[in-house]
Design a protein around this motif. Structure first.
Motif, PDB file in Angstrom:
ATOM      1  N   THR A 159      75.640 -33.809-113.730  1.00 11.11           N
ATOM      2  CA  THR A 159      76.244 -33.484-112.434  1.00 11.11           C
ATOM      3  C   THR A 159      76.557 -34.745-111.643  1.00 11.11           C
ATOM      4  OG1 THR A 159      75.000 -31.425-112.375  1.00 11.11           O
ATOM      5  CG2 THR A 159      75.906 -32.199-110.292  1.00 11.11           C
ATOM      6  N   LEU A 160      75.617 -35.680-111.603  1.00 16.24           N
ATOM      7  CA  LEU A 160      75.833 -36.904-110.839  1.00 16.24           C
ATOM      8  C   LEU A 160      76.868 -37.801-111.508  1.00 16.24           C
ATOM      9  CD1 LEU A 160      72.191 -37.486-109.677  1.00 16.24           C
ATOM     10  CD2 LEU A 160      74.155 -36.971-108.245  1.00 16.24           C
ATOM     11  N   LYS A 161      76.929 -37.786-112.831  1.00 10.43           N
ATOM     12  CA  LYS A 161      77.950 -38.563-113.536  1.00 10.43           C
ATOM     13  C   LYS A 161      79.340 -38.061-113.140  1.00 10.43           C
ATOM     14  CE  LYS A 161      77.413 -39.074-117.973  1.00 10.43           C
ATOM     15  NZ  LYS A 161      77.499 -38.884-119.437  1.00 10.43           N
ATOM     16  N   LYS A 162      79.523 -36.734-113.095  1.00 14.54           N
ATOM     17  CA  LYS A 162      80.811 -36.153-112.698  1.00 14.54           C
ATOM     18  C   LYS A 162      81.145 -36.505-111.251  1.00 14.54           C
ATOM     19  CE  LYS A 162      80.538 -32.234-115.839  1.00 14.54           C
ATOM     20  NZ  LYS A 162      80.300 -30.782-115.936  1.00 14.54           N
ATOM     21  N   ALA A 163      80.147 -36.464-110.375  1.00 11.97           N
ATOM     22  CA  ALA A 163      80.371 -36.785-108.964  1.00 11.97           C
ATOM     23  C   ALA A 163      80.787 -38.245-108.789  1.00 11.97           C
ATOM     24  CB  ALA A 163      79.111 -36.489-108.152  1.00 11.97           C
ATOM     25  N   ILE A 164      80.132 -39.128-109.491  1.00 13.83           N
ATOM     26  CA  ILE A 164      80.450 -40.559-109.397  1.00 13.83           C
ATOM     27  C   ILE A 164      81.850 -40.828-109.944  1.00 13.83           C
ATOM     28  CG2 ILE A 164      79.862 -42.846-110.305  1.00 13.83           C
ATOM     29  CD1 ILE A 164      76.875 -41.870-110.125  1.00 13.83           C
ATOM     30  N   GLN A 165      82.193 -40.226-111.090  1.00 13.38           N
ATOM     31  CA  GLN A 165      83.525 -40.423-111.669  1.00 13.38           C
ATOM     32  C   GLN A 165      84.610 -39.892-110.744  1.00 13.38           C
ATOM     33  OE1 GLN A 165      82.999 -38.578-115.503  1.00 13.38           O
ATOM     34  NE2 GLN A 165      82.287 -40.473-116.431  1.00 13.38           N
ATOM     35  N   ALA A 166      84.355 -38.755-110.089  1.00 15.11           N
ATOM     36  CA  ALA A 166      85.327 -38.193-109.154  1.00 15.11           C
ATOM     37  C   ALA A 166      85.539 -39.136-107.971  1.00 15.11           C
ATOM     38  CB  ALA A 166      84.862 -36.826-108.668  1.00 15.11           C
ATOM     39  N   GLN A 167      84.462 -39.730-107.467  1.00 17.52           N
ATOM     40  CA  GLN A 167      84.581 -40.656-106.347  1.00 17.52           C
ATOM     41  C   GLN A 167      85.312 -41.926-106.744  1.00 17.52           C
ATOM     42  OE1 GLN A 167      83.744 -40.322-102.965  1.00 17.52           O
ATOM     43  NE2 GLN A 167      83.790 -38.224-103.728  1.00 17.52           N
ATOM     44  N   VAL A 168      85.057 -42.427-107.936  1.00 17.04           N
ATOM     45  CA  VAL A 168      85.756 -43.622-108.416  1.00 17.04           C
ATOM     46  C   VAL A 168      87.252 -43.330-108.496  1.00 17.04           C
ATOM     47  CG1 VAL A 168      86.107 -45.099-110.433  1.00 17.04           C
ATOM     48  CG2 VAL A 168      83.805 -44.671-109.607  1.00 17.04           C
ATOM     49  N   ASP A 169      87.606 -42.150-109.035  1.00 24.05           N
ATOM     50  CA  ASP A 169      89.020 -41.775-109.126  1.00 24.05           C
ATOM     51  C   ASP A 169      89.640 -41.615-107.740  1.00 24.05           C
ATOM     52  OD1 ASP A 169      88.823 -41.796-111.866  1.00 24.05           O
ATOM     53  OD2 ASP A 169      88.674 -39.619-112.069  1.00 24.05           O
ATOM     54  N   GLU A 170      88.941 -40.942-106.832  1.00 24.84           N
ATOM     55  CA  GLU A 170      89.464 -40.691-105.497  1.00 24.84           C
ATOM     56  C   GLU A 170      89.635 -41.983-104.710  1.00 24.84           C
ATOM     57  OE1 GLU A 170      88.146 -38.365-101.463  1.00 24.84           O
ATOM     58  OE2 GLU A 170      87.646 -37.454-103.381  1.00 24.84           O
ATOM     59  N   LEU A 171      88.706 -42.906-104.860  1.00 26.64           N
ATOM     60  CA  LEU A 171      88.765 -44.169-104.128  1.00 26.64           C
ATOM     61  C   LEU A 171      89.671 -45.193-104.810  1.00 26.64           C
ATOM     62  CD1 LEU A 171      84.993 -44.441-103.212  1.00 26.64           C
ATOM     63  CD2 LEU A 171      86.880 -43.900-101.663  1.00 26.64           C
ATOM     64  N   ASP A 172      90.186 -44.843-105.985  1.00 25.46           N
ATOM     65  CA  ASP A 172      91.059 -45.728-106.758  1.00 25.46           C
ATOM     66  C   ASP A 172      90.416 -47.094-106.954  1.00 25.46           C
ATOM     67  OD1 ASP A 172      93.276 -46.385-108.242  1.00 25.46           O
ATOM     68  OD2 ASP A 172      94.475 -46.989-106.511  1.00 25.46           O
ATOM     69  N   MET A 173      89.215 -47.090-107.536  1.00 27.40           N
ATOM     70  CA  MET A 173      88.434 -48.310-107.716  1.00 27.40           C
ATOM     71  C   MET A 173      88.636 -48.951-109.088  1.00 27.40           C
ATOM     72  SD  MET A 173      84.936 -46.977-105.928  1.00 27.40           S
ATOM     73  CE  MET A 173      83.980 -48.374-106.445  1.00 27.40           C
ATOM     74  N   THR A 174      89.686 -48.554-109.803  1.00 25.45           N
ATOM     75  CA  THR A 174      89.921 -49.113-111.128  1.00 25.45           C
ATOM     76  C   THR A 174      91.321 -49.704-111.207  1.00 25.45           C
ATOM     77  OG1 THR A 174      90.704 -46.978-111.959  1.00 25.45           O
ATOM     78  CG2 THR A 174      88.369 -47.463-112.244  1.00 25.45           C
ATOM     79  N   LEU A 175      91.506 -50.584-112.158  1.00 16.04           N
ATOM     80  CA  LEU A 175      92.811 -51.170-112.445  1.00 16.04           C
ATOM     81  C   LEU A 175      93.216 -50.774-113.853  1.00 16.04           C
ATOM     82  CD1 LEU A 175      92.235 -54.831-111.211  1.00 16.04           C
ATOM     83  CD2 LEU A 175      93.502 -53.037-110.025  1.00 16.04           C
ATOM     84  N   ILE A 176      94.504 -50.508-114.048  1.00 13.96           N
ATOM     85  CA  ILE A 176      95.003 -50.233-115.392  1.00 13.96           C
ATOM     86  C   ILE A 176      95.398 -51.565-115.993  1.00 13.96           C
ATOM     87  CG2 ILE A 176      96.806 -49.111-116.741  1.00 13.96           C
ATOM     88  CD1 ILE A 176      96.852 -46.938-114.545  1.00 13.96           C
ATOM     89  N   ILE A 177      94.833 -51.854-117.143  1.00 13.55           N
ATOM     90  CA  ILE A 177      95.101 -53.123-117.813  1.00 13.55           C
ATOM     91  C   ILE A 177      96.004 -52.845-119.013  1.00 13.55           C
ATOM     92  CG2 ILE A 177      94.098 -55.070-119.050  1.00 13.55           C
ATOM     93  CD1 ILE A 177      91.552 -54.591-117.376  1.00 13.55           C
ATOM     94  N   GLU A 178      97.181 -53.429-118.976  1.00 11.74           N
ATOM     95  CA  GLU A 178      98.134 -53.268-120.072  1.00 11.74           C
ATOM     96  C   GLU A 178      97.846 -54.327-121.127  1.00 11.74           C
ATOM     97  OE1 GLU A 178     100.499 -50.895-120.221  1.00 11.74           O
ATOM     98  OE2 GLU A 178     100.086 -50.086-118.226  1.00 11.74           O
ATOM     99  N   GLU A 179      97.699 -53.900-122.359  1.00 11.24           N
ATOM    100  CA  GLU A 179      97.508 -54.871-123.438  1.00 11.24           C
ATOM    101  C   GLU A 179      98.873 -55.317-123.922  1.00 11.24           C
ATOM    102  OE1 GLU A 179      94.843 -54.046-126.608  1.00 11.24           O
ATOM    103  OE2 GLU A 179      93.475 -52.931-125.309  1.00 11.24           O
ATOM    104  N   THR A 180      99.062 -56.632-124.020  1.00 10.92           N
ATOM    105  CA  THR A 180     100.321 -57.162-124.547  1.00 10.92           C
ATOM    106  C   THR A 180     100.081 -57.607-125.973  1.00 10.92           C
ATOM    107  OG1 THR A 180      99.789 -59.341-123.687  1.00 10.92           O
ATOM    108  CG2 THR A 180     101.124 -57.907-122.280  1.00 10.92           C
ATOM    109  N   LYS A 181     101.064 -57.276-126.818  1.00 12.23           N
ATOM    110  CA  LYS A 181     100.951 -57.655-128.223  1.00 12.23           C
ATOM    111  C   LYS A 181     101.544 -59.034-128.426  1.00 12.23           C
ATOM    112  CE  LYS A 181     100.940 -53.010-129.993  1.00 12.23           C
ATOM    113  NZ  LYS A 181     101.502 -52.062-130.925  1.00 12.23           N
ATOM    114  N   VAL A 182     100.824 -59.881-129.119  1.00 10.95           N
ATOM    115  CA  VAL A 182     101.287 -61.231-129.430  1.00 10.95           C
ATOM    116  C   VAL A 182     102.036 -61.152-130.745  1.00 10.95           C
ATOM    117  CG1 VAL A 182     100.589 -63.593-129.912  1.00 10.95           C
ATOM    118  CG2 VAL A 182      99.305 -62.210-128.262  1.00 10.95           C
ATOM    119  N   GLN A 183     103.296 -61.678-130.755  1.00 10.09           N
ATOM    120  CA  GLN A 183     104.094 -61.637-131.982  1.00 10.09           C
ATOM    121  C   GLN A 183     104.245 -62.984-132.587  1.00 10.09           C
ATOM    122  OE1 GLN A 183     107.754 -59.685-131.120  1.00 10.09           O
ATOM    123  NE2 GLN A 183     106.761 -57.707-130.871  1.00 10.09           N
TER     124      GLN A 183
END
Length: 64
Positions: A40-64
């Motif tokens: 229950t607390l794991k779900k609550a914490i994840q919901a708050q992280v999503d709502e507060l937008d506390m993450t960054l999306i990291i795009e992986e670039t491929k080296v050619q």
């Protein structure tokens, strides 16, 4: 054994509280949740992280 006291700030001031289950707070301010509350607390914490937008999306670039 020296116990870490848990307290919360309220309108009336700092109230000393105690856990009524297996959850606890470590000396370095991390929380460990008991089996009864973990999911229950794991779900609550994840919901708050999503709502507060506390993450960054990291795009992986491929080296050619």
């Amino acid at each position: 054994m020296d116990e870490q006291k848990y307290s919360k700030w309220t309108v009336e001031g700092d109230k000393k509280t105690r856990w009524i289950c297996g959850c606890f707070q470590t000396a370095d301010d991390y929380f460990k949740f008991c089996d009864a509350h973990n999911e229950t607390l794991k779900k609550a914490i994840q919901a708050q992280v999503d709502e507060l937008d506390m993450t960054l999306i990291i795009e992986e670039t491929k080296v050619q």
